[in-house]
Design a protein around this motif. Structure first.
Motif, PDB file in Angstrom:
ATOM      1  N   VAL A   1     -32.382   4.133  30.883  1.00  0.00           N
ATOM      2  CA  VAL A   1     -30.948   4.189  31.170  1.00  0.00           C
ATOM      3  C   VAL A   1     -30.179   3.412  30.109  1.00  0.00           C
ATOM      4  O   VAL A   1     -29.167   3.894  29.571  1.00  0.00           O
ATOM      5  CB  VAL A   1     -30.638   3.625  32.577  1.00  0.00           C
ATOM      6  CG1 VAL A   1     -29.127   3.543  32.800  1.00  0.00           C
ATOM      7  CG2 VAL A   1     -31.279   4.486  33.646  1.00  0.00           C
ATOM      8  N   ALA A   2     -30.644   2.214  29.788  1.00  0.00           N
ATOM      9  CA  ALA A   2     -29.960   1.403  28.774  1.00  0.00           C
ATOM     10  C   ALA A   2     -29.978   2.097  27.416  1.00  0.00           C
ATOM     11  O   ALA A   2     -28.974   2.089  26.683  1.00  0.00           O
ATOM     12  CB  ALA A   2     -30.620   0.027  28.685  1.00  0.00           C
ATOM     13  N   ARG A   3     -31.093   2.715  27.055  1.00  0.00           N
ATOM     14  CA  ARG A   3     -31.165   3.431  25.781  1.00  0.00           C
ATOM     15  C   ARG A   3     -30.191   4.616  25.779  1.00  0.00           C
ATOM     16  O   ARG A   3     -29.553   4.891  24.762  1.00  0.00           O
ATOM     17  CB  ARG A   3     -32.595   3.925  25.542  1.00  0.00           C
ATOM     18  CG  ARG A   3     -33.603   2.823  25.265  1.00  0.00           C
ATOM     19  CD  ARG A   3     -34.986   3.411  25.032  1.00  0.00           C
ATOM     20  NE  ARG A   3     -35.021   4.264  23.836  1.00  0.00           N
ATOM     21  CZ  ARG A   3     -36.009   5.120  23.580  1.00  0.00           C
ATOM     22  NH1 ARG A   3     -37.016   5.253  24.425  1.00  0.00           N
ATOM     23  NH2 ARG A   3     -35.968   5.843  22.470  1.00  0.00           N
ATOM     24  N   SER A   4     -30.081   5.299  26.915  1.00  0.00           N
ATOM     25  CA  SER A   4     -29.148   6.425  27.009  1.00  0.00           C
ATOM     26  C   SER A   4     -27.709   5.944  26.869  1.00  0.00           C
ATOM     27  O   SER A   4     -26.888   6.577  26.196  1.00  0.00           O
ATOM     28  CB  SER A   4     -29.334   7.156  28.337  1.00  0.00           C
ATOM     29  OG  SER A   4     -30.652   7.638  28.482  1.00  0.00           O
ATOM     30  N   ILE A   5     -27.404   4.811  27.505  1.00  0.00           N
ATOM     31  CA  ILE A   5     -26.062   4.251  27.402  1.00  0.00           C
ATOM     32  C   ILE A   5     -25.758   3.856  25.953  1.00  0.00           C
ATOM     33  O   ILE A   5     -24.632   4.052  25.469  1.00  0.00           O
ATOM     34  CB  ILE A   5     -25.918   3.050  28.357  1.00  0.00           C
ATOM     35  CG1 ILE A   5     -25.912   3.541  29.816  1.00  0.00           C
ATOM     36  CG2 ILE A   5     -24.651   2.243  28.057  1.00  0.00           C
ATOM     37  CD1 ILE A   5     -26.029   2.433  30.835  1.00  0.00           C
ATOM     38  N   SER A   6     -26.752   3.343  25.254  1.00  0.00           N
ATOM     39  CA  SER A   6     -26.527   2.943  23.859  1.00  0.00           C
ATOM     40  C   SER A   6     -26.192   4.140  22.980  1.00  0.00           C
ATOM     41  O   SER A   6     -25.594   3.983  21.916  1.00  0.00           O
ATOM     42  CB  SER A   6     -27.774   2.232  23.304  1.00  0.00           C
ATOM     43  OG  SER A   6     -28.838   3.143  23.092  1.00  0.00           O
ATOM     44  N   ALA A   7     -26.561   5.354  23.441  1.00  0.00           N
ATOM     45  CA  ALA A   7     -26.315   6.565  22.656  1.00  0.00           C
ATOM     46  C   ALA A   7     -25.122   7.358  23.174  1.00  0.00           C
ATOM     47  O   ALA A   7     -24.900   8.482  22.726  1.00  0.00           O
ATOM     48  CB  ALA A   7     -27.559   7.449  22.670  1.00  0.00           C
TER      49      ALA A   7
END
Length: 468
Positions: A298-304
């Protein structure tokens, strides 16, 4: 993906048979929501916001998560819980330092020190005794059966669906997250990838009339690009498959299947590229922790989100194994530290990304559990306690009404099955308004919300979100 065939269009083209009264209610409800979406009021500007639903599948014994700490309240708790009670003298309860007193001293399970720190720092809050309701319900009304009650009140399948749809009087398959996405997905400048991303498979919460969940794994997109399949090394074969998938077919089912297949491959390629190109997270997530691996994605998706042209996103993560008909104390002592560590790492990652004020995580579960013991565990019940985490949360507080826990109290329908003092509509209404749903559209997202809250009110239903 956002551009899938709508349910109402599919029904109109495929033709449907006669339906019963329950299905008719569901159909009319979905049509009303779809029609209202055409007249939606969406916020302006390029601000980013995300909702993260953490679902405890199985029915979490949440009165051992948030529980009394003061001597008088603890005595009541210990008396009704019996062999399920945590020991205050043995240090099994961590005290909460609340910004505003609620008339009771409360604490949380000792396996959640990270959550205690988040709450005491004002970045997390609790909501007490919340559950599915059609309308406000007293113990007398429940006993007299003089109000409409949720269908299948103590059933896993029914209550999971009702928590995710917020329509407990119906068997709707449209989730309130999906209805929210139907209204707000136009805020995103990406027609290939849904604003609803699940790291825990298909779910009802994110299923809408127009928008559905895009499922990824904790390691990334589970789809496969046409270029990384075996036939992708053959340009002629790749071109032939593309031609088949982009062809317009007269048969509705074949046409939908082809478009869905091509769209899934395109979405996989775009999502994977954005994730791979994002700056790697420096936050360390716990190893051998499945929730942590989901929240890391989720955090990686938010970063993108900027690369994906997303201004609104929802995420669904899940931890199962909470149906503790036995071994409540030992199992929760193992599971809750993993939850606490994972959520803390996720908040730290949001801080690293400077997105902590733009992302709100909230918990949900099938139902609460009986306060009384069945000999080694607890059984299916109704109201329970839940956690909200984020920089926009007015934290350090317990919202709603924390009930008295003595047996036979005004909320107890028997065995410590507590009638909720706060409805899921008020809980989700607060989150939806913060997310950008306009007050006038709130009944479209939450059809029963006006039974508990006036959308034109100057403040949110419960006050746990900073709406500014």
């Amino acid at each position: 993906m956002s551009k899938r065939i709508s349910r109402r269009k599919f029904i109109g083209q495929a033709c449907c048979s006669a339906v019963g009264s329950t299905a008719l209610f569901s159909t009319l409800l979905n049509l009303r929501m779809a029609n209202t979406a055409a007249a939606q009021s969406v916020p302006t500007g390029g601000d980013y916001k995300a909702l993260v639903c953490l679902f405890f599948a199985g029915g979490c014994d949440s009165f051992n998560m948030l529980l009394p700490y003061g001597d008088t309240e603890y005595s009541e708790y210990a008396a009704i819980r019996g062999d399920l009670a945590l020991s205050k003298s043995a240090g099994e309860i961590l005290p909460l330092t609340l910004n505003q007193p609620i008339g009771k001293d409360l604490g949380i399970h000792s396996g959640m020190p990270e959550i205690q720190a988040l709450c005491n720092a004002g970045n997390a809050a609790w909501l007490a005794n919340v559950g599915t309701l059609v309308q406000p319900t007293t113990k007398e009304q429940y006993q007299a059966e003089s109000v409409i009650l949720p269908l299948g009140l103590y059933s896993h399948a029914d209550q999971i669906r009702q928590w995710q749809t917020s329509v407990p009087q119906d068997t709707s398959s449209i989730g309130w997250g999906g209805r929210t996405a139907d209204l707000l997905h136009s805020l995103n400048n990406n027609e290939n990838i849904s604003m609803n991303i699940s790291i825990a498979g298909n779910n009802t919460w994110q299923s809408g009339n127009e928008v559905f969940e895009y499922v990824v794994s904790p390691n990334g997109s589970t789809g496969r690009s046409r270029y990384d399949l075996t036939w992708g090394v053959n340009p002629a074969m790749s071109a032939a498959i593309d031609s088949q998938l982009t062809h317009d077919y007269q048969n509705l089912f074949v046409d939908t299947f082809a478009k869905k297949g091509k769209g899934a491959m395109d979405a996989h390629a775009e999502f994977s590229a954005a994730i791979d190109q994002a700056t790697p997270l420096q936050t360390v997530f716990p190893e051998e922790n499945y929730l942590a691996s989901q929240l890391r994605m989720v955090a990686r998706s938010i970063s993108a989100h900027s690369a994906l042209n997303m201004n609104r996103q929802t995420f669904f993560v899940q931890v199962g194994g909470w149906d503790h008909h036995d071994e409540v104390l030992g199992t929760m002592a193992t599971m809750l530290p993993q939850v606490s560590e994972a959520v803390d790492a996720f908040y730290n990652a949001l801080t690293e990304l400077n997105e902590q004020n733009n992302v709100t995580l909230f918990t949900a579960s099938d139902f609460g559990r009986t306060l009384t013991s069945n000999g080694a565990g607890s059984d299916h019940a109704w109201g329970g306690n839940h956690l909200i985490v984020g920089g926009a949360v007015n934290g350090g507080q317990v919202y709603g009404t924390y009930p008295d826990l003595f047996e036979g109290n005004l909320q107890d329908t028997g065995r410590g099955r507590l009638i909720p003092t706060t409805s899921v509509d008020a809980y989700f209404g607060e989150l939806a308004l913060w997310f950008g749903v306009s007050p006038q559209d709130l009944p479209t997202v939450l059809p029963n919300v006006t039974n508990f809250y006036t959308p034109s009110a100057a403040s949110g239903p419960l006050g746990f979100m900073n709406m500014s």
